[in-house]
Design a protein around this motif. Structure first.
Motif, PDB file in Angstrom:
ATOM      1  N   UNK A  56      11.030  10.162   5.005  1.00  0.00           N
ATOM      2  CA  UNK A  56       9.649  10.397   4.571  1.00  0.00           C
ATOM      3  C   UNK A  56       9.331   9.536   3.353  1.00  0.00           C
ATOM      4  N   UNK A  57       9.945   8.368   3.288  1.00  0.00           N
ATOM      5  CA  UNK A  57       9.759   7.471   2.141  1.00  0.00           C
ATOM      6  C   UNK A  57       9.178   6.135   2.590  1.00  0.00           C
ATOM      7  N   UNK A  58       8.518   5.471   1.662  1.00  0.00           N
ATOM      8  CA  UNK A  58       8.107   4.092   1.888  1.00  0.00           C
ATOM      9  C   UNK A  58       9.347   3.216   1.844  1.00  0.00           C
ATOM     10  N   UNK A  59       9.304   2.075   2.504  1.00  0.00           N
ATOM     11  CA  UNK A  59      10.464   1.194   2.651  1.00  0.00           C
ATOM     12  C   UNK A  59      10.180  -0.167   2.015  1.00  0.00           C
ATOM     13  N   UNK A  60      11.154  -0.702   1.296  1.00  0.00           N
ATOM     14  CA  UNK A  60      11.049  -2.004   0.640  1.00  0.00           C
ATOM     15  C   UNK A  60      12.292  -2.843   0.939  1.00  0.00           C
ATOM     16  N   UNK A  61      12.116  -4.151   0.989  1.00  0.00           N
ATOM     17  CA  UNK A  61      13.247  -5.078   0.993  1.00  0.00           C
ATOM     18  C   UNK A  61      13.039  -6.102  -0.113  1.00  0.00           C
ATOM     19  N   UNK A  62      14.155  -6.612  -0.630  1.00  0.00           N
ATOM     20  CA  UNK A  62      14.145  -7.647  -1.658  1.00  0.00           C
ATOM     21  C   UNK A  62      14.821  -8.880  -1.071  1.00  0.00           C
ATOM     22  N   UNK A  63      14.098  -9.998  -1.083  1.00  0.00           N
ATOM     23  CA  UNK A  63      14.621 -11.250  -0.550  1.00  0.00           C
ATOM     24  C   UNK A  63      14.738 -12.291  -1.648  1.00  0.00           C
ATOM     25  N   UNK A  64      15.790 -13.109  -1.564  1.00  0.00           N
ATOM     26  CA  UNK A  64      15.959 -14.223  -2.498  1.00  0.00           C
ATOM     27  C   UNK A  64      15.222 -15.435  -1.951  1.00  0.00           C
ATOM     28  N   UNK A  65      14.402 -16.040  -2.796  1.00  0.00           N
ATOM     29  CA  UNK A  65      13.663 -17.245  -2.421  1.00  0.00           C
ATOM     30  C   UNK A  65      14.509 -18.483  -2.711  1.00  0.00           C
TER      31      UNK A  65
END
Length: 198
Positions: A56-65
């Protein structure tokens, strides 16, 4: 565990509202995920297996540029995603982050300053996550919500395999740790913020 066997929210439905009826249908899929050894279910939607929310949570990802800066990506508010206050707070903190130790808005961990963060609200799929893991650009994934604040994700079960994400000391990546700490500091009043009045 990522699953498209169940649907958390349907376009045109009530997925974007904080209603009990959006939580109760999640119990059975959540129990199924637990039976397979996972703490949460990563909700997928459509034939392309678009990532929506986690539990029941929002989802995030972190990407390296390529330039060393970071992309912070969360699914766009398309009517199936809850526009959570914690989601909005994480986006606001990331947008205001200036990677300069003298800046009041800089995010850091005890060991390092977080690079510049570019925020994006757009859709992405499990195929994208698999590709980003293979290329080494996926650094972190986490869920966020009112009760959890921020919950790091170490692996995603998908089609019978575990997609193992990069590991960090204490199980929390540097961006997740910096955002969590800033949120807690604001909530507890140890850091001044326009979001709270002491």
């Amino acid at each position: 565990m990522a699953s498209s066997n169940y649907v958390r929210a349907w376009p045109g439905g009530t997925g974007e509202y904080k209603l009990a009826l959006n939580y109760s249908p999640c119990f059975k899929p959540q129990m199924d995920a637990a039976k397979h050894g996972y703490q949460q279910i990563l909700w997928l939607f459509g034939e392309d297996r678009k990532v929506t929310e986690v539990g029941q949570m929002n989802f995030f990802i972190v990407l390296k540029r390529e330039d060393g800066d970071l992309d912070l990506i969360t699914p766009a508010l398309d009517g199936t995603i809850l526009p959570g206050v914690t989601r909005d707070s994480i986006l606001a903190l990331s947008r205001s982050h200036i990677p300069d130790p003298s800046s009041a808005t800089s995010l850091s961990t005890p060991n390092s300053l977080i690079p510049k963060i570019y925020t994006h609200e757009r859709s992405f799929t499990m195929a994208d996550i698999i590709s980003q893991l293979a290329s080494g650009t996926l650094l972190e994934a986490f869920g966020c919500g009112t009760a959890s604040i921020l919950c790091p994700i170490s692996k995603i079960g998908y089609e019978g395999e575990d997609l193992v994400l990069p590991t960090y000391e204490g199980g929390v990546g540097p961006v997740s740790r910096a955002l969590w700490q800033r949120m807690v500091d604001i909530q507890e009043g140890t850091r001044e913020s326009e979001w709270s009045v002491l």
